[in-house]
Design an enzyme around this catalytic site. Sequence first.
Site, PDB file in Angstrom:
ATOM      1  N   HIS A 105       4.041   4.164   7.840  1.00 58.77           N
ATOM      2  CA  HIS A 105       4.025   5.560   8.247  1.00 58.77           C
ATOM      3  C   HIS A 105       3.454   5.676   9.656  1.00 58.77           C
ATOM      4  CE1 HIS A 105       4.745   6.561   3.954  1.00 58.77           C
ATOM      5  NE2 HIS A 105       4.069   5.440   3.784  1.00 58.77           N
ATOM      6  N   ARG A 161       7.016   2.576  12.266  1.00 59.98           N
ATOM      7  CA  ARG A 161       7.095   3.781  11.443  1.00 59.98           C
ATOM      8  C   ARG A 161       8.508   3.921  10.881  1.00 59.98           C
ATOM      9  NH1 ARG A 161       7.269  10.189  12.855  1.00 59.98           N
ATOM     10  NH2 ARG A 161       6.905  10.883  10.720  1.00 59.98           N
ATOM     11  N   HIS A 162       8.634   4.556   9.734  1.00 59.02           N
ATOM     12  CA  HIS A 162       9.936   4.758   9.104  1.00 59.02           C
ATOM     13  C   HIS A 162      10.856   5.630   9.970  1.00 59.02           C
ATOM     14  CE1 HIS A 162       8.967   8.915   8.145  1.00 59.02           C
ATOM     15  NE2 HIS A 162       7.783   8.485   7.744  1.00 59.02           N
TER      16      HIS A 162
END
Length: 640
Positions: A569, A385-386
């Site tokens: 995400h 995930r970012h």
Amino acid sequence: MGFPKLRVEKALAATGHQDVQLASDWLLNHCNDPTLDQHIPREYILYAVAVGPLGEALDEFWNQSLARCGRNGAHTLLPHVTLCQFFPVPDSKVEDITQALQATSDICSKDAPESITLERYSSPNFIGLFIEDSHAEYMRKFTQEFATQAFKHGGNKVEPHKKQLHLTLAYQFHAVHHDMLAELSDKIDINATARWEFRLYSRDPRSGKAEVLRVLYAHTPRADDELELVPDDYVFLPSNEVHNSSDGWFKGTSYLTGCQGVFPGNYTEKAPESDTWTVHRSIPLTRSRGGGPDVNLNQKVPTPPPPEGADEAGSIRYKNTAGLLTSEKDHQYDNIVRLQKMSQMRATINNGPVAKPEVTAEVSLPDPAPVDPVPKKPRRIYVIRHAERVDISFGQQWIQHCFDSSGKYQRKNLNMPKRVPHRTGSPGTFNRDSPITEMGQFQARLTGDAMKESGVRIAHVFSSPALRCVQTAHALIKGLDSAAPNVKIHIDTSIYEWLAWSRGVLPKWMTLAELTKFNLNVDPTYKELIKSTDLNLQESCQMYYKRSDAFVKHILKEYPEGDIVIVGHASSLDGCTRCLQGLSARQAVEFSKIVQKVPYCGAVTIEEYADLSIWDLVQPPFATLTHAPNGRFDWRIMQQ
């Protein structure tokens, strides 16, 4: 906007209680359905279904038998084992029946087998696979307990299947096709790796009394009694209509809208009835030899108003990624059974090369063929995930605080970016496409550094087009340093999060030229699988899983060597890995609960076992990242 209770319950039942938006869309589509206000319960059934390599082999047989021998009775449904008869459930009691299935699993799962043994059977008018007696007995016990729990939870009557349990491959076929069908069935490896699951389906009762047709071509009504046809919709055609028509026009009911009307039959084709069914719950049938950690999916993490699971939904409060390592307690699949082959392979790796035999006499021997004594290391995909977002840390008002009237950026906090990129529509376009913070830069570099220290080597990096993901991928590559030599970021729209969280509007992402100008290490030559114009803003949760799975399978084919990083995400961790494991897509509510537990730079690792033709989640080789929140400090409190 409000709806009568009867309609709401009907919509929720038809969409499997997956998502409020899906139910709302169903209601709007069915506003002219003549049965909308009638108390007509859906019909439910419990199946056992194989997924993974065996499931794929069964699907291949289904397709090949249709192509070579034409349609037979087995083509009306998906490959399955029938465990009970269809039974009606009032729309108001649907949750009772899913709770009954949950309770049944709680009671019976401890006795679940590790695999299901199948036995081939063929007769002049039937070809199938029968379930071995002890495993069939477990399925019967489970179904009988389900019948007990269904009556206990809502007075629903379930009649278990009384015949010998089997999986039908073909029946009601022409005699001349028997040998070909038998030959095709013999190609099914019944010992292939499989994960079996119980599935609770429901159907519109109109489909049970009709032939199901798939719409191939659009048709716009020219008269009041005609039915509008939309490609990929289905039409329920009553059996008597097939014989009553003399001109090729039939009267049917649209699956998509519930409307009735006449339509040209040559605009449709026969389709499996099960294509129109709704999956309400999937429960593991077989158990793993080695379970993962227990995870309580019902333990909610507080979230602010944005949609649950979306990146906006309280990221700094997410705790861990344990929810993706599923367990029997949560009625999801544990990691795949480790077969003896894997143990032998790992032992060979650990023991190193085989010692060269000592030669005590001068004997003329041919030069041995070059042999690599160490098996090839399993390929891995890391889905991450970012990092921390500016708009979550400082709120959407950060744009008003940090940009003056001329659009010039001014840093107002040490955790805000030192600089932001120049982009079309700035600063307004940052509203839906936020950069990451300075702490986010550190999170990503630290994660990359940890991967390098743990021996990870990366050949390819892919990123969602969201700025926060591209920046995270860039910083991750910096942390990896020599562990990702000459690697550029491939940007692909396929990786973007579930579109239900976009609220009907896509962000205006930065162009490759703008990203390059901001010194982000993107690959301008990469051709993405889909473009933003290909996205469907009405995307369901199942459609999101399909989009993500199609992307992963595409890059595995196009880039057959080396380990891969996908920066996406919170939803990407499950979206990009679940179907690859041979598991079915989660329902929307469960999916949201899982996604809420993914922190910034949360990562999962999925590993390929090529000799078994499977992928499976494994423990990431590097540690997770945890840190406490640090609130804004106002020095003026010291003046008080």
